[in-house]
Design a protein around this motif. Structure first.
Motif, PDB file in Angstrom:
ATOM      1  N   GLY A  16       0.809  -1.225   0.000  1.00 38.31           N
ATOM      2  CA  GLY A  16       0.000   0.000   0.000  1.00 38.31           C
ATOM      3  C   GLY A  16       0.837   1.268   0.000  1.00 38.31           C
ATOM      4  O   GLY A  16       0.506   2.231  -0.704  1.00 38.31           O
ATOM      5  N   ALA A 172      -8.904   3.218  11.021  1.00 31.67           N
ATOM      6  CA  ALA A 172      -9.309   1.936  10.422  1.00 31.67           C
ATOM      7  C   ALA A 172     -10.507   2.127   9.505  1.00 31.67           C
ATOM      8  O   ALA A 172     -11.346   3.004   9.731  1.00 31.67           O
ATOM      9  CB  ALA A 172      -9.649   0.934  11.518  1.00 31.67           C
ATOM     10  N   GLU A 319       0.464 -14.159   4.217  1.00 32.30           N
ATOM     11  CA  GLU A 319      -0.902 -14.021   3.673  1.00 32.30           C
ATOM     12  C   GLU A 319      -0.882 -14.773   2.346  1.00 32.30           C
ATOM     13  O   GLU A 319      -0.597 -14.211   1.303  1.00 32.30           O
ATOM     14  CB  GLU A 319      -1.341 -12.550   3.585  1.00 32.30           C
ATOM     15  CG  GLU A 319      -0.542 -11.604   2.723  1.00 32.30           C
ATOM     16  CD  GLU A 319       0.908 -11.418   3.143  1.00 32.30           C
ATOM     17  OE1 GLU A 319       1.184 -11.395   4.338  1.00 32.30           O
ATOM     18  OE2 GLU A 319       1.748 -11.296   2.248  1.00 32.30           O
TER      19      GLU A 319
END
Ligand SMILES: Cc1cc2nc3c(=O)[nH]c(=O)nc-3n(C[C@H](O)[C@H](O)[C@H](O)COP(=O)(O)OP(=O)(O)OC[C@H]3O[C@@H](n4cnc5c(N)ncnc54)[C@H](O)[C@@H]3O)c2cc1C
Length: 379
Positions: A16, A172, A319
């Motif tokens: 990101g 968040a 992941e």
């Protein structure tokens, strides 16, 4: 009419952060959000270090991607006057003559222009007498590769992004109804909404929870990975940078390590996928069985480190996508949502190359490489 395309990037990890930076450089107005901050201890990009290598076997296009990423890492070291990359070399050990993974890596390394030598087991033992090479048949030594700093690099990318005019907020994103698309802006943890033209979710292991239908645990399965740091004797020069390269030992298990750097101890970890792990609530304590296995391994491969004290541990999560390839694609039902992840234990090094690719796809409205698309799982 707004003159600039507005993009929100969620997640300031390896994917990101770089994506936000390259979107900004392509002229977008970018807001980057992270729930706990870049390189935080729960994130997959947390921790001290990550390996930068080009040996990838037949699992391509990652050798070339790594070469491109390394150029970008170095460019940004110069630009920001910071060090991310440590050129210790990477030693990739093969315990069988015809080891397919290693053999098939050689033409890829040549094609990508990544410097390497092929060493015999004897040559490995001569260069690095700290290692027991009794079962080493041969090895690939990437002399120009090494390791990257992880957490601090993520923080530096966000600093660079802000310095170039990007907006970063520690907040968040609510997982509520994301699968239905984002119509009235993205719902944030303080109850506010954030509107944009496009949204990039680079949320590592959390992607499966944020998009339970499109991703879910069958597309990104977070697994617990234990990392051990052992203390070398006082004044040691054998197990620290620059006396030992990064090493990867492809045996019955795939074990790898990074020489002691920055006073942090000799890092050793097992790449075998651990049990499923919740990145938010998972307790980050290493397993006794894992520690015993690693101690036995060290006693064999690095005999002088036998019985060395454990001075630090970390638990991170991979992941994993089902095929270990990255996921870079639009949401199938919401074309303004992009999903970026699936680093599968090897994503960090590629951060800048992935950021460059994603920024191009968004700004040029291009389709991703079919290898990275979600449709590959339907076949
Ligand atoms: C032990 C270990 C060793 C590894 N070794 C290597 C290696 O040697 N070389 C290599 O190249 N790769 C390696 N990897 C893999 C690599 O680190 C990862 O693939 C990569 O860091 C993943 O980055 P990411 O940006 O996708 O995810 P992350 O770093 O997890 O970033 C996702 C971010 O999203 C944020 N977030 C999540 N949910 C929300 C929300 N709702 N709202 C706002 N923010 C949110 C999180 O806080 C997090 O910061 C390793 C991984 C581990 C665990």
């Amino acid at each position: 009419m707004r003159s600039k395309s507005q993009v929100v990037v969620v997640g300031a990890g390896a994917f990101g952060g770089w994506t936000a930076l390259f979107l900004l450089r392509r002229g977008a107005q970018v807001t980057l959000l992270d729930a706990w901050g870049p390189g935080n201890s729960r994130s997959s990009s947390g921790g001290e270090t990550r390996i930068m290598r080009g040996t990838y076997g037949p699992d391509q296009p990652y050798t070339k991607m790594a070469a491109r990423a390394l150029r970008l890492w170095k460019e940004h070291e110069t630009r920001w006057a910071r060090q991310f990359f440590h050129r210790t070399g990477v030693l990739w050990i093969a315990t069988s003559e015809n080891a397919r993974y290693e053999r098939s890596s050689l033409p890829m390394l040549r094609e990508a222009g990544i410097a390497y030598e092929e060493l015999s087991g004897r040559e490995v033992g001569q260069r690095w007498p700290q290692m027991n090479v009794e079962d080493v048949r041969w090895a690939i030594y990437e002399s120009e590769s090494g390791y990257l700093t992880a957490r601090t690099a993520c923080q530096a990318v966000v600093e660079g992004f802000r310095a170039e005019g990007g907006e970063y907020k520690q907040i968040a994103v609510s997982p509520r109804d994301l699968e239905a698309g984002i119509r009235d802006g993205l719902l944030l943890s303080d109850g506010s909404r954030l509107a944009a033209d496009q949204f990039v979710f680079a949320c590592g292991p959390w992607l499966s929870q944020l998009f339970p239908e499109t991703i879910g645990a069958r597309r990104i399965r977070p697994t617990k990975q234990d990392v051990f740091f052992f203390g070398a004797p006082a004044g040691d020069a054998c197990f620290a940078e620059p006396k030992l390269p990064v090493w990867a030992d492809n045996r019955d298990r795939f074990i790898y390590g990074i020489p002691a750097a920055d006073g942090r101890g000799f890092k050793v970890a097992d790449d075998t996928r651990g049990p499923e792990f919740d990145p938010t609530s998972g307790e980050r304590a290493v397993s006794e069985a894992g520690l015993k296995m690693i101690r036995d391994y060290i006693a064999f491969r690095f005999p002088a480190m036998k019985g060395a004290p454990l001075i630090e541990t970390r638990v991170c999560q991979y992941e994993n996508s089902p095929d270990n390839h990255l996921i870079i694609d639009r949401h199938p039902k919401a074309k303004n949502i992009w999903l970026v992840g699936g680093g599968s234990g090897h994503g960090f090094k590629h951060g800048p190359a992935v950021g460059e690719i994603v920024a191009r796809l968004l700004m040029e409205d291009e389709d991703p490489d079919p290898l990275f698309q979600l449709a590959r799982f339907e076949k």
